[in-house]
Design an enzyme around this catalytic site. Structure first.
Site, mmCIF file in Angstrom:
data_model
loop_
_atom_site.group_PDB
_atom_site.id
_atom_site.type_symbol
_atom_site.label_atom_id
_atom_site.label_comp_id
_atom_site.label_asym_id
_atom_site.label_seq_id
_atom_site.Cartn_x
_atom_site.Cartn_y
_atom_site.Cartn_z
ATOM 1 N N THR A 103 0.804 -1.225 0.000
ATOM 2 C CA THR A 103 0.000 0.000 0.000
ATOM 3 C C THR A 103 0.842 1.284 0.000
ATOM 4 O O THR A 103 2.044 1.254 0.201
ATOM 5 C CB THR A 103 -0.974 -0.042 1.217
ATOM 6 O OG1 THR A 103 -1.690 -1.270 1.182
ATOM 7 C CG2 THR A 103 -1.942 1.090 1.279
ATOM 8 N N SER A 152 -11.020 -3.225 5.243
ATOM 9 C CA SER A 152 -9.672 -2.673 5.085
ATOM 10 C C SER A 152 -9.147 -2.167 6.421
ATOM 11 O O SER A 152 -9.917 -1.963 7.363
ATOM 12 C CB SER A 152 -9.730 -1.505 4.094
ATOM 13 O OG SER A 152 -8.488 -0.861 4.011
HETATM 14 N N1 GLY Z 1 -5.190 -4.325 1.647
HETATM 15 C C1 GLY Z 1 -4.814 -3.541 2.757
HETATM 16 C C2 GLY Z 1 -5.948 -2.879 3.414
HETATM 17 O O1 GLY Z 1 -6.894 -2.519 2.743
HETATM 18 O O2 GLY Z 1 -5.938 -2.672 4.596
#
Ligand code: GLY
Length: 595
Positions: free
Chosen positions: A417, A481
């Protein structure tokens, strides 16, 4: 303890040789690469120097902080020309998708928090990926009903959700854009065609993931030309990505959600090269960004606001801070094991609630208000009153209207991310966390970008002992998330934008940075560089190679199991007080840049 590390020594300690090398590159670039063109920019060199000195980058009018200098440079150019924070975000995201393709891009999803200077309002936009309509709750189980191994689920088409990022770029521009839409793609197009210098981080990640990247021909051809991982400093061109950006620039997001690109995404997912998925052109055609109510908690006279469900980010950060409000962390200080006991156990209690109650509230009733109610947080905070680590934690019983029996979640999240913070010349503030989930997502590459594996953020199990799990997979649902794009306000005015990468550790990274900044009085660069100590489920993770290792013995004495390990956050922040103060995480390759 950590206070002794203020300034230069802290930054150098946290930065390690990577930053030292980058700082050197900034003043003595190798000739002949695009990356170096940007690094030669004196503004960018100054940004590196400020970060290396443990000081925020200072500016008066506008600022952008993100994970890659080329992306920041593209956003800065937009702001310099009078564009809005939303315009700059588009330029930043488009370049991040090229130079940091493993972390975020057109094939993924994002959450955006926006403070509007003219109206004083806060808006949150949800561009999370959706589960395909043909997906079944047992998508990640084998024929015996057991969960698949994580990478067996990730690599291929099975894990791919309907991407949201292209729709978010368009929606942000429709609401808040000032610049011409096609202009925002030009930096990305030029870099894709002329090439960019592969960063040390990207090269390292390609090398460590080479076996999985090699399984998909298009992906292998890009990241492993001639069969070997692309090395740091090599010039990488991506003409397919340039063509996709040209289509978006000309036709808008429709070029992505219908026509040739959509058809090729679906073909790649359904083929999946051994692990097919069920995404359809209908899923793409139906995709919509959703506006959600912001979730805010009061902390030390500030309002800490962020993204509600399907993100667990603002709720879990809010619960941690809400429980800590009644404890004097400032008096304890950052070197106190007792401060970290309070932070760690508040986090464990919040994660227990997260696992039980948090998911996409369009599909599952959630006690969203009850989880942040003062009386509930005070009752949970009272559990922290002892002297030792809590022997065990369990979810609480928040008030809610549609109570139902739910089992605890068992989803897996690994760090990846990227986070973008921007303040524009009009005083608008943007905080956006963006992802394709795992590093390199599903490893499927289409039209020059990687497709996400966001569906593996769902729980692989649907039930536990016959009781349903809130974050189970359902058609059209958005996976829970941990992304926590945050804006902190004081008396209604924004004072801080921040967020991080790091899987479910994002929540701890953001909460601890706020504590370091508000309780411990660190400047924002020191706050995000502070060595990490993160507790989610009981084990205390302390950051390897930093002064946080000194916490190991005292935390063990309090009853914790302690694990010394790398904790690669990607915090990017802008503090707003007598000008703008930008900070970039020394653990990543980003910078803050402003004027
Ligand atoms: N895929 C990482 C999140 O959305 O927390």
């Amino acid at each position: 303890m950590f206070q002794r590390l203020a300034g230069l020594s802290l930054a150098v300690l946290m930065a390690g040789p990577g930053l030292a090398q980058q700082a050197a590159d900034a003043v003595a670039p190798e000739a002949g690469t695009q990356g170096v063109t940007a690094l030669s920019n004196p503004e960018i060199a100054a940004a590196y120097a400020a970060r290396a000195a443990g000081q925020p980058v200072q500016a008066e009018t506008w600022m952008v902080a993100a994970a890659n200098p080329l992306a920041v440079s593209a956003g800065a150019e937009v702001l310099r020309n009078g564009g809005s924070a939303a315009d700059a975000m588009i330029a930043v995201q488009v370049v991040l998708g090229l130079v940091e393709p493993q972390s975020s891009g057109l094939g993924g999803g994002a959450f955006l928090v926006w403070y509007d200077a003219a109206s004083g309002e806060l808006t949150t936009l949800d561009a999370r990926e959706t589960a395909p309509l043909a997906a079944t709750p047992t998508l990640f189980q084998d024929e015996t009903g057991e969960p698949l191994g994580f990478f067996d689920a990730v690599v291929g088409g099975r894990s791919v959700g309907t991407p949201g990022t292209p729709a978010l770029l368009q929606e942000a521009h429709r609401r808040w854009g000032k610049a011409r839409w096609p202009d925002l793609f030009q930096a990305g197009i030029a870099l894709s065609e002329e090439g960019f210098a592969v960063s040390p981080r990207l090269a390292g990640l390609v090398e460590s993931d080479a076996e999985r990247l090699a399984r998909r021909p298009q992906t292998a051809a890009y990241f492993l030309p001639d069969g070997s991982p692309v090395p740091a400093g090599a010039i990488l061109r991506n003409p397919a990505y340039a063509a996709t950006l040209r289509a978006l620039a000309t036709e808008g997001a429709a070029a992505f959600y219908s026509g040739a690109i959509a058809a090729d995404i679906v073909r790649a997912v359904r083929d999946g090269q051994g692990n097919p998925g069920v995404l359809s052109e209908t899923d793409l055609a139906l995709y919509q960004v959703r506006e959600r109510p912001p979730v805010c908690v009061s902390y030390r006279g500030h309002d800490v606001c962020g993204m509600g469900p399907p993100s667990s980010g603002a709720l879990t950060v809010g619960q941690i801070l809400g429980m800590l409000e009644s404890y004097d962390l400032a008096a304890l200080g950052p070197g106190s094991a007792d401060a970290w006991r309070l932070i760690g156990d508040a986090s464990r209690l919040a994660f227990a609630d997260r696992g039980r109650y948090m998911a996409d509230s369009d599909f599952v009733p959630m006690p969203t208000k009850g989880l942040l109610e003062q009386a509930y947080l005070a009752q949970r905070a009272s559990l922290l009153a002892g002297d030792d680590a809590l022997p065990e934690v369990a979810p609480g019983s928040p008030k809610w209207d549609h109570a139902q029996l739910l089992a605890d979640d068992v989803s897996i999240e690994l760090p990846s991310t990227s986070h973008i913070s921007i303040v524009d010349g009009q005083g608008n503030v943007l905080s956006m966390t963006t992802t394709i989930e795992n590093g390199f997502g599903s490893r499927l590459m289409v039209h020059g970008f990687l497709l996400n594996n966001e569906l593996t953020d769902f729980s692989f199990r649907t039930h536990s002992d016959g009781v349903p799990i809130a974050n189970r997979l359902e058609p059209g649902k958005r996976p829970r998330s941990s992304m926590s794009p945050t804006i902190v306000l004081k008396d209604g005015a924004p004072v801080l934008a921040l967020g991080s990468s790091g899987g479910s550790r994002i929540i701890g990274h953001v909460a601890q940075s706020i504590i370091a900044w508000l309780d411990w009085g660190m400047n924002i660069q020191e706050a995000i560089a502070l060595p990490h100590a993160i507790n989610r489920f009981g084990t205390y993770d302390v950051e390897e190679g930093t002064e946080a290792e000194a916490l190991k013995a005292p935390l063990e004495a309090l009853g914790y199991e302690v694990s010394v390990r790398q904790l690669n956050s990607g915090l990017h922040a802008i503090a707003i007080a007598d000008g703008l103060h930008g900070a970039a995480d020394p653990r990543r390759e980003g910078i803050a840049l402003g004027k």
